[in-house]
Design an enzyme around this catalytic site. Structure first.
Site, PDB file in Angstrom:
ATOM      1  CG  ASP A 171      -1.600  11.819   3.638  1.00 30.30           C
ATOM      2  OD1 ASP A 171      -0.813  10.911   3.374  1.00 30.30           O
ATOM      3  OD2 ASP A 171      -2.838  11.696   3.592  1.00 30.30           O
TER       4      ASP A 171
HETATM    5  P1  AMP Z   1      -0.473   5.724   2.674  1.00 28.71           P
HETATM    6  O1  AMP Z   1       0.689   5.838   3.596  1.00 28.71           O
HETATM    7  O2  AMP Z   1      -1.805   5.882   3.350  1.00 28.71           O
HETATM    8  O3  AMP Z   1      -0.348   6.622   1.466  1.00 28.71           O
HETATM    9  O4  AMP Z   1      -0.452   4.191   2.123  1.00 28.71           O
HETATM   10  C1  AMP Z   1       0.663   3.765   1.417  1.00 28.71           C
HETATM   11  C2  AMP Z   1       0.323   2.762   0.367  1.00 28.71           C
HETATM   12  O5  AMP Z   1       0.051   1.504   0.986  1.00 28.71           O
HETATM   13  C3  AMP Z   1      -0.903   3.052  -0.461  1.00 28.71           C
HETATM   14  O6  AMP Z   1      -0.633   3.867  -1.554  1.00 28.71           O
HETATM   15  C4  AMP Z   1      -1.301   1.658  -0.909  1.00 28.71           C
HETATM   16  O7  AMP Z   1      -0.497   1.273  -2.000  1.00 28.71           O
HETATM   17  C5  AMP Z   1      -0.943   0.807   0.284  1.00 28.71           C
HETATM   18  N1  AMP Z   1      -2.074   0.592   1.189  1.00 28.71           N
HETATM   19  C6  AMP Z   1      -2.312   1.185   2.366  1.00 28.71           C
HETATM   20  N2  AMP Z   1      -3.445   0.727   2.942  1.00 28.71           N
HETATM   21  C7  AMP Z   1      -3.945  -0.195   2.083  1.00 28.71           C
HETATM   22  C8  AMP Z   1      -5.103  -1.053   2.090  1.00 28.71           C
HETATM   23  N3  AMP Z   1      -5.996  -1.056   3.088  1.00 28.71           N
HETATM   24  N4  AMP Z   1      -5.263  -1.892   1.043  1.00 28.71           N
HETATM   25  C9  AMP Z   1      -4.367  -1.912   0.031  1.00 28.71           C
HETATM   26  N5  AMP Z   1      -3.279  -1.133  -0.038  1.00 28.71           N
HETATM   27  C10 AMP Z   1      -3.061  -0.282   0.963  1.00 28.71           C
END
Ligand code: AMP
Length: 335
Positions: A42
């Site tokens: 990840d």
């Molecule tokens: P992840 O799969 O954890 O890498 O999340 C994907 C993308 O979603 C992140 O890079 C952020 O752009 C957005 N994202 C996820 N969770 C949040 C949050 N709580 N607040 C704002 N953006 C978020």
């Protein structure tokens, strides 16, 4: 000695890894890890430090303080490292009460504040082109909308862990395929992935698409270990052949259910963990060979009257000592 062959090697492997901050939960995990030939990472909180900080905030059509207050109220309950960074940045603002908040799987959060729908989510093309430069620089860009109207734009940066480059290179050198799965934008994914030398980079993935990528790898006869923090990657952690959770930051559930927890979040322990698992399996096989050969020879010799019972007992114990000593060498494995 035959009975000691496996448990002593496993105990030594678990002991040495625990002392070095890598908690392997079971002997079965060691066996699974010894067969791994692909590592899926990840990005946020795993390859990067997850200590994200807000770099810039731009408000459109509303006061910046109002934007910060909206952000604080919307992100207060989210566990995502991005949410933690945003709330830390907005600390001390006017407290607004959100009527409801919900997480938008893999993209952000949505809250109803003062009867308006506030969305804080990853930048996408429908929000416009203002953020292109920041995205190209590998920064995370978040858009804030109020009833679907853009009211804010945030750029956040996250430092890539120093150890990530080393870990990826070691794995590539070992012939293990490296993969990055992230929900972040394709441009950011590419910038970070390429700087680390990752073999396959997948961006803009929702949690269920991360799962599909793991399935795809498994179908291509890859034995995959997923390394993540449990935020938006819990299903992928569960589906992979083995799982490694970032212990210090990881979501509690991921730390509890993963096969391995990296207590210091030290990603460079991943290649040495795979090496330890492979070494342990080799030791077990060698131990079994030592035990079988010595005992078989001793039985034959006593059958022909060459070996008396006292020598038989001695040889039996010698083989046990050999097996235990061979296993104990694992205690010197430096991770
Ligand atoms: P992840 O799969 O954890 O890498 O999340 C994907 C993308 O979603 C992140 O890079 C952020 O752009 C957005 N994202 C996820 N969770 C949040 C949050 N709580 N607040 C704002 N953006 C978020």
């Amino acid at each position: 000695s035959l009975a000691l062959a496996t448990p002593t090697a496993i105990a030594a492997a678990l002991g040495t890894s625990t002392k070095q901050g890598v908690l392997i939960k079971s002997g079965e995990a060691v066996e699974k890890l010894s067969r791994i030939n692909a590592v899926a990472f990840d990005k946020t909180g795993t390859l990067t430090e997850g200590r994200i900080s807000v770099e810039s905030v731009k408000a459109f059509g509303i006061e910046e303080d109002r934007l910060k207050a909206l952000l604080y109220a919307a992100e207060k309950y989210s566990e995502h490292p991005i949410a933690k960074a945003i709330t830390a940045y907005c600390e001390g603002v006017e407290q607004l009460k959100a009527e409801s908040t919900k997480s938008l799987v893999g993209t952000g959060v949505e809250a109803v504040i003062d009867g308006k729908v506030i969305r804080v989510e990853k930048w996408n093309s429908s929000l416009g082109g203002e953020a292109d430069e920041a995205l190209k620089e590998g920064k995370t860009v978040i858009g804030v909308t109020e009833d679907e109207k853009l009211v804010g734009l945030l750029t956040l940066s996250d430092t890539v862990r120093d150890e990530s480059k080393f870990a990826v290179k070691e794995l590539n050198d070992m012939g293990v395929m490296t993969v990055m799965l992230t929900g972040d934008n394709e441009t950011v994914a590419k910038t970070v992935g390429e700087s680390l030398g990752i073999n396959k980079i997948y961006g803009a993935l929702m949690p269920d698409q991360k799962l599909e990528k793991i399935e795809e790898l498994k179908k291509n006869r890859r034995k995959v270990v997923m390394v993540g923090d449990g935020v938006n990657d819990a299903p992928a952690l569960a589906l992979a052949d083995a799982s490694i959770a970032m212990g210090a930051f990881g979501a509690d559930l991921a730390v509890e259910t993963a096969d391995v927890a990296l207590m210091n979040n030290d990603i460079k322990k991943v290649p040495s963990l795979l090496k330890l698992a492979r070494r342990t399996l080799k030791k077990i096989k060698l131990n079994i060979a030592i035990a079988m050969c010595i005992n078989f020879a001793a039985v034959l010799l006593s059958l022909f009257g060459i070996l008396n019972p006292v020598w038989g007992a001695l040889i039996h114990n010698v083989s046990s000592v050999l097996v235990v000593t061979n296993s104990a060498l694992l205690l010197k494995h430096n991770m």
